[in-house]
Design a protein around this motif. Structure first.
Motif, PDB file in Angstrom:
ATOM      1  N   THR A 101       0.810  -1.225   0.000  1.00 44.05           N
ATOM      2  CA  THR A 101       0.000   0.000   0.000  1.00 44.05           C
ATOM      3  C   THR A 101       0.845   1.278   0.000  1.00 44.05           C
ATOM      4  N   HIS A 102       1.983   1.267   0.708  1.00 49.03           N
ATOM      5  CA  HIS A 102       2.827   2.471   0.730  1.00 49.03           C
ATOM      6  C   HIS A 102       4.202   2.141   1.297  1.00 49.03           C
ATOM      7  N   HIS A 103       5.092   3.133   1.339  1.00 43.40           N
ATOM      8  CA  HIS A 103       6.512   2.812   1.546  1.00 43.40           C
ATOM      9  C   HIS A 103       6.966   2.881   3.008  1.00 43.40           C
ATOM     10  N   HIS A 104       6.074   2.693   3.947  1.00 44.54           N
ATOM     11  CA  HIS A 104       6.518   2.646   5.347  1.00 44.54           C
ATOM     12  C   HIS A 104       6.945   1.226   5.734  1.00 44.54           C
ATOM     13  N   PRO A 105       7.992   1.137   6.578  1.00 44.65           N
ATOM     14  CA  PRO A 105       8.697  -0.139   6.730  1.00 44.65           C
ATOM     15  C   PRO A 105       7.841  -1.265   7.293  1.00 44.65           C
ATOM     16  N   ASP A 106       6.830  -0.954   8.086  1.00 45.10           N
ATOM     17  CA  ASP A 106       5.983  -2.014   8.638  1.00 45.10           C
ATOM     18  C   ASP A 106       5.038  -2.600   7.591  1.00 45.10           C
ATOM     19  N   HIS A 107       5.053  -2.034   6.394  1.00 45.00           N
ATOM     20  CA  HIS A 107       4.135  -2.507   5.355  1.00 45.00           C
ATOM     21  C   HIS A 107       4.808  -3.310   4.244  1.00 45.00           C
ATOM     22  N   PHE A 108       6.153  -3.202   4.131  1.00 48.46           N
ATOM     23  CA  PHE A 108       6.768  -3.896   2.978  1.00 48.46           C
ATOM     24  C   PHE A 108       7.992  -4.736   3.318  1.00 48.46           C
ATOM     25  N   GLY A 179      -1.072  11.758   0.791  1.00 52.75           N
ATOM     26  CA  GLY A 179      -1.256  12.560   1.996  1.00 52.75           C
ATOM     27  C   GLY A 179      -0.751  11.912   3.260  1.00 52.75           C
ATOM     28  N   HIS A 180      -1.043  10.621   3.475  1.00 47.57           N
ATOM     29  CA  HIS A 180      -0.379   9.962   4.602  1.00 47.57           C
ATOM     30  C   HIS A 180       1.083   9.758   4.253  1.00 47.57           C
ATOM     31  N   ASP A 181       1.296   9.280   3.027  1.00 46.81           N
ATOM     32  CA  ASP A 181       2.640   9.073   2.516  1.00 46.81           C
ATOM     33  C   ASP A 181       2.709   9.821   1.185  1.00 46.81           C
ATOM     34  N   GLY A 198      -5.103   0.932   3.893  1.00 50.86           N
ATOM     35  CA  GLY A 198      -3.717   1.274   4.224  1.00 50.86           C
ATOM     36  C   GLY A 198      -3.696   2.281   5.361  1.00 50.86           C
ATOM     37  N   ASP A 199      -2.627   3.069   5.438  1.00 51.06           N
ATOM     38  CA  ASP A 199      -2.500   4.032   6.536  1.00 51.06           C
ATOM     39  C   ASP A 199      -3.228   5.342   6.260  1.00 51.06           C
ATOM     40  N   GLN A 200      -4.050   5.367   5.215  1.00 53.37           N
ATOM     41  CA  GLN A 200      -4.941   6.515   5.051  1.00 53.37           C
ATOM     42  C   GLN A 200      -5.901   6.591   6.227  1.00 53.37           C
ATOM     43  N   PRO A 207      -2.998   8.744  14.231  1.00 57.17           N
ATOM     44  CA  PRO A 207      -2.346   8.681  12.922  1.00 57.17           C
ATOM     45  C   PRO A 207      -0.866   9.089  13.002  1.00 57.17           C
ATOM     46  N   THR A 208      -0.071   8.532  12.099  1.00 56.54           N
ATOM     47  CA  THR A 208       1.355   8.877  12.031  1.00 56.54           C
ATOM     48  C   THR A 208       1.611   9.757  10.817  1.00 56.54           C
ATOM     49  N   THR A 209       2.625  10.617  10.920  1.00 52.84           N
ATOM     50  CA  THR A 209       2.779  11.665   9.897  1.00 52.84           C
ATOM     51  C   THR A 209       4.190  11.845   9.320  1.00 52.84           C
TER      52      THR A 209
HETATM   53 ZN    ZN Z   1       2.328   4.473   7.073  1.00 49.48          ZN
END
Ligand code: ZN
Lengths: 317, 262
Positions: A101-108, A179-181, A198-200, A207-209
């Protein structure tokens, strides 16, 4: 002036946390069925820690006749392998694809476990994993330690560049958001009505930013709210059948922007902003105190840059 | 252009330096920092030292990014503060800033770069020559999603070098708070072959040219420094000059005017 010399790079820190009992670590992942053919692995609502090993995220999978669609792969190779094993216990079908879904480390960072299957992501996400993935991997190593052992960055090879597709009996819609990422992919399974947001979207969790553009994020939330879904799987926090997670996320982000802009107008400086009291209505959100301070870190420098007026230049050219 | 501020534990240098400080045995450091002996000897020059709650350092418990860690220093209840030195013990360059509050409150705020978790201390010297020390321990493991080790300078820094932004906020008790932001890459000189390039001095003066506050800055101050002072108010109207210089002799010179009362 004498100056202390630098002898060691932080590579040594990484070596210093080498494993001795790493084999005994387990995330104990249990798939939870949330709809027909659809399962999630639900993480805790915490921040990264040595105890949780980075399992703070929701990942999921959809079983189709053409194989299994995996959505996000978790924070480490270990997580990815456990995930794949858990999927195998539910279905003998092969992995059809992974979607990140996006490039944050807990997701990929669990991508490694799905070798052999194509990994899809938005083009901006692919570029960001390529440029920042290794540094994120190292950083997560520092935060959660042994859990990360052997984790390597696998950059997704397939670019999501269409609005949807039919996979087996499931019709997927790809919703490219921001917007989130720098890029966020939401996936709606039109067949079941499950929206992997995802983190939307965060539920009962602040939420994290780190890469947020709050203006764009709020626009994306409006877009998500228009969608006819039956169930939302947020990036963090429990699944929910109505708009509550979208509402929570929006309310917090609107407040966050306003409190920072007001503080800048009043001349507060950064540590003062971090020390502000949070409204009671947000105190039930998990990790909100720490997450708020992290958000000040992420967002404040840009707000000051934008708001502070130009002084009269008196340099002589 | 990539600008690295390398993350570098200094374990070995600490082992060597810890033994050197035995000459004028320093008082025990409440933070147990391995660099305390060096700080005491080289920065405080073995002067008389008191660990003093009236010197307050505020910073986050944990720094999310290593390049913009906010720090504020306020001395409360001590007269005759002649200078305040800001020190980050475990940075490769420890001394971060030296503040002279001529006609200013013993207060300033800025942001610093940090290579790793460290105590951040303020040493406030009073007229009698005594150092009053306060500090705060800041963890620097980061947030997980932010990338820690590489800093990219803004692409347009060269054409905007030493441009100044500023604003004045009147506060109680005849004090004006002034915040200023100066465009400067603040290169540490510790990475690759990029030489040290940083703002060295910043002065706040009134219209008559009387210096109200002076800040000497070193390499660990963050890129595009944002600095807050509190000076004796100039009056209902008027303004302040903001002037300074970087280590290559590039001038900083600007004027900020009070906003008319609405
Ligand atoms: Zn995220």
């Amino acid at each position: 002036m004498k100056r202390p010399l630098i002898f060691l790079s932080f590579i040594f820190c990484l070596l210093a946390i080498a494993p001795t009992f790493a084999e005994s670590l387990s995330y104990k992942l249990k798939p939870v069925k949330v709809a027909e053919d659809t399962y999630i692995f639900q993480g805790s609502k915490e921040h990264f820690s040595l105890e949780n090993g980075g399992n703070i995220v929701n990942t999921g999978f959809i079983i189709t006749k053409e194989g299994v669609i995996v959505i996000d792969t978790g924070p480490s190779a270990r997580y990815g392998h456990e995930m794949r094993n858990a999927i195998n216990e539910v279905t003998p079908l092969p992995i059809n694809r992974v979607i990140v879904t996006h490039h944050h480390p807990d997701h990929f960072l669990g991508n490694q476990a799905f070798s052999g299957a194509p990994i899809w992501a938005l083009p901006e996400t692919i570029a960001a994993i390529r440029s920042e993935g290794d540094a994120m991997n190292e950083n997560l190593y520092r935060l959660v330690g042994d859990w990360m052992l052997g984790t390597e960055v696998i950059v997704p090879g397939k670019s999501v560049n269409r609005s949807g597709e039919q996979i087996g009996e499931h019709r997927l819609r790809y919703i490219a958001l921001q917007g989130h990422d720098i890029a966020d992919l939401a996936i709606l399974d039109e067949t079941t009505g499950v929206l992997f947001a995802g983190d939307q979207v965060f539920m009962d969790r602040a939420p994290t930013t780190p890469h947020a553009d709050i203006g764009k994020w709020l626009e994306s939330l409006d877009q998500l709210e228009e969608i006819d879904f039956r169930l939302i799987v947020p990036g963090h926090g429990p699944v929910i059948g109505d708009n509550e997670a979208i509402r929570q996320t929006r309310e917090y982000l609107q407040w966050l922007v306003k409190v920072l802009e007001d503080a800048a107008d009043q001349g507060l400086e950064m540590t003062e902003v971090m020390n502000l009291d949070l409204p009671n209505k947000f105190k039930s959100l998990a990790t909100v105190e720490a997450e708020y301070r992290r958000s000040v870190h992420h967002l404040w420098p840009e707000i000051v840059k934008r708001k502070l007026p130009k002084a009269v230049d008196r340099r002589i050219d | 252009m990539g600008r690295l501020f390398r993350i570098a534990p200094m374990v070995l240098s600490v082992l060597v330096l810890a033994n050197v400080a035995s000459a004028g045995a320093p008082p025990k450091d409440p933070f147990n920092s391995p660099m305390w002996g060096w700080v005491y000897e080289e920065i405080l020059e073995q002067g008389q030292v008191i660990f003093d709650d009236r010197v307050k350092v505020d910073a986050p418990d944990s720094a999310e990014g290593n390049f913009q860690v906010p720090v504020s220093v306020r001395v409360d209840g001590l007269d005759d503060v002649t200078e305040i030195i800001l020190i980050v013990d475990l940075n490769p360059i420890l001394k971060t800033a030296k503040f002279t509050p001529n006609k200013a409150r013993p207060y300033f705020a800025l942001r610093v770069k940090m290579g790793q978790a460290s105590v951040i201390r303020a040493a406030a010297r009073t007229k009698d020559g005594v150092w009053h020390l306060g500090g705060k321990y800041v963890d620097a493991s980061g947030g997980g999603c932010t990338v820690p080790s590489v800093q990219m300078a803004a692409a347009d820094w060269e054409s905007n070098l030493n441009n100044v932004q500023a604003q004045i906020w009147p506060r109680e008790n005849g004090v004006d708070r002034i915040r200023t932001r100066i465009i400067h890459p603040m290169d540490t000189g510790l990475s690759g072959n990029i030489p040290a390039f940083f703002m060295e001095h910043l002065s706040i003066k009134n219209a008559e040219g009387v210096e109200l506050a002076h800040l000497q800055t070193f390499e660990p101050v963050s890129e595009d420094p944002v600095i807050t002072f509190e000076v004796d108010a100039v009056g209902e109207t008027g303004g302040y000059s903001i002037s300074g210089m970087d280590n290559n002799g590039n001038e900083i010179s600007a004027w900020v005017e009070k906003a008319p009362k609405s």
